[in-house]
Design a protein around this motif. Structure first.
Motif, PDB file in Angstrom:
ATOM      1  N   SER A 137      95.266   7.540 107.935  1.00  0.00           N
ATOM      2  CA  SER A 137      96.640   6.658 107.627  1.00  0.00           C
ATOM      3  C   SER A 137      96.672   6.001 106.228  1.00  0.00           C
ATOM      4  CB  SER A 137      96.514   5.404 108.706  1.00  0.00           C
ATOM      5  OG  SER A 137      96.126   4.488 108.121  1.00  0.00           O
ATOM      6  N   LYS A 138      95.443   5.867 105.397  1.00  0.00           N
ATOM      7  CA  LYS A 138      95.579   5.558 104.175  1.00  0.00           C
ATOM      8  C   LYS A 138      96.254   6.583 103.304  1.00  0.00           C
ATOM      9  CE  LYS A 138      92.864   3.450 100.539  1.00  0.00           C
ATOM     10  NZ  LYS A 138      91.403   3.444 100.008  1.00  0.00           N
ATOM     11  N   ALA A 139      95.747   7.666 103.364  1.00  0.00           N
ATOM     12  CA  ALA A 139      96.168   9.211 102.788  1.00  0.00           C
ATOM     13  C   ALA A 139      97.424   9.357 103.113  1.00  0.00           C
ATOM     14  CB  ALA A 139      94.975  10.329 103.243  1.00  0.00           C
ATOM     15  N   LEU A 140      98.036   9.325 104.487  1.00  0.00           N
ATOM     16  CA  LEU A 140      99.388   9.351 104.611  1.00  0.00           C
ATOM     17  C   LEU A 140     100.310   8.444 103.862  1.00  0.00           C
ATOM     18  CD1 LEU A 140     100.766  11.216 106.393  1.00  0.00           C
ATOM     19  CD2 LEU A 140     100.966   9.625 108.256  1.00  0.00           C
ATOM     20  N   ARG A 141      99.838   7.056 104.047  1.00  0.00           N
ATOM     21  CA  ARG A 141     100.632   6.043 103.109  1.00  0.00           C
ATOM     22  C   ARG A 141     100.694   6.300 101.672  1.00  0.00           C
ATOM     23  NH1 ARG A 141      98.099   2.033 106.379  1.00  0.00           N
ATOM     24  NH2 ARG A 141      96.757   1.756 104.640  1.00  0.00           N
TER      25      ARG A 141
END
Lengths: 171, 143
Positions: free
Chosen positions: B12-16
């Motif tokens: 989710s961090k990479a996607l953000r």
């Protein structure tokens, strides 16, 4: 207990995107055919970098999952020595696609403690483009390609050292 | 279980981070397309002066502004050599093409900070010229 408000959505690139769209609009008024060619070119680039972008996305997530800040500090942080430079230079040579695709992963590694000098060296070592080396040899010869590649690696390392000093002094 | 939630958080961090940079990325790609369609290799060629030192500087500036596949810089570089432009200038041009990027400066600055971006690009500029000279002089010495 009150819930903390959600952080405001940032859109750093929205202004630049709006300017780009305005440029396309203005260009279309004067040269519609060339502007269409530009849009097609951009679409082609987007299609070409999408797979690389996906690879970088998964790499970033995997690194975050399995690489703990402690081991980043060990391999790429202040404590890293020769093998840190080796990872940066070798990683730069192997990285594929345009540089901006690698920005999020590198920024993420940096925020977890990777040295500035290693990031700078990675960026410069990317000037050695493995898939294009045969083309460079055919245009400029093997001697030129070997000498240039050697100086690129040397330059990447030196730039990393200098950048680290400059950034450290100012901070 | 712990690894699972760590992976979820990492994705989710990479996607953000990907979502945050998407508008800037699209803008950069749009500008690259505009540049490639409106600026021809012939236009770039006319900018050189014929003086090796000045041409090396000009080559670095033009390479820094230009964008596109590295192979395009090899083709233009080969043509420039054929037209008598010095190897110093052509090498600096090829190097600056891949190591400098005026168009992606805002994206780089937004992720790495202004100071880092300015220092990195200034060093790349200087090194493009230095390596241009070093490569040409080494080849002269070897031949």
């Amino acid at each position: 207990m009150k819930k903390a408000p959600a952080p405001a959505l940032k859109c750093n690139g929205c202004i630049l995107l709006a300017v780009t769209l305005l440029l396309y609009g203005a260009a279309a008024l004067f040269a519609p055919d060339t502007t269409l060619a530009a849009a097609e070119e951009s679409l082609g680039i987007l299609m070409k970098i999408l797979p690389i972008l996906l690879v970088v996305f998964f790499l970033t997530a995997l690194l975050n999952t399995f690489l703990k800040p402690k081991s980043i500090a060990k391999h790429l942080g202040e404590g890293s020595r020769l093998h840190g430079w080796f990872i940066a230079l070798f990683g730069g040579i192997l990285s594929h696609g345009p540089g901006y695709v690698w920005y999020p992963m590198l920024a993420d590694l940096r925020s977890q403690g990777a040295r500035d000098g290693l990031i700078v060296a990675f960026f410069y070592a990317r000037a050695i483009k493995l898939p294009w080396l045969p083309v460079m040899i055919s245009y400029f010869g093997i001697g030129f390609t070997l000498v240039l590649s050697f100086y690129i690696l040397l330059g990447a390392w030196l730039q990393g050292l200098i950048a680290e000093r400059m950034l450290r002094v100012k901070s | 279980m712990k690894e699972n939630s760590r992976a979820k958080e990492a994705f989710s961090k990479a996607l953000r981070s990907l979502a945050t940079m998407t508008p800037m990325l699209l803008a950069v790609i749009g500008l690259v397309g505009l540049f490639q369609a409106f600026v021809s290799p012939e236009m770039l060629r006319t900018l050189f002066s014929g003086t090796p030192l000045l041409d090396t500087f000009i080559g670095t500036v033009i390479g820094g502004i230009s964008i596109g596949q590295p192979v395009i810089s090899y083709i233009i570089g080969g043509e420039l050599l054929g037209e008598g432009i010095s190897l110093y200038a052509v090498t600096a041009f090829i190097l600056a093409w891949v190591t400098l990027g005026i168009i992606q400066l805002p994206l780089e600055a937004s992720l790495f900070g202004k100071r880092f971006t300015v220092i990195r690009n200034l060093l790349s500029f200087v090194f493009a010229m230095l390596i241009g000279f070093a490569t040409a002089l080494t080849l002269q010495g070897l031949s």
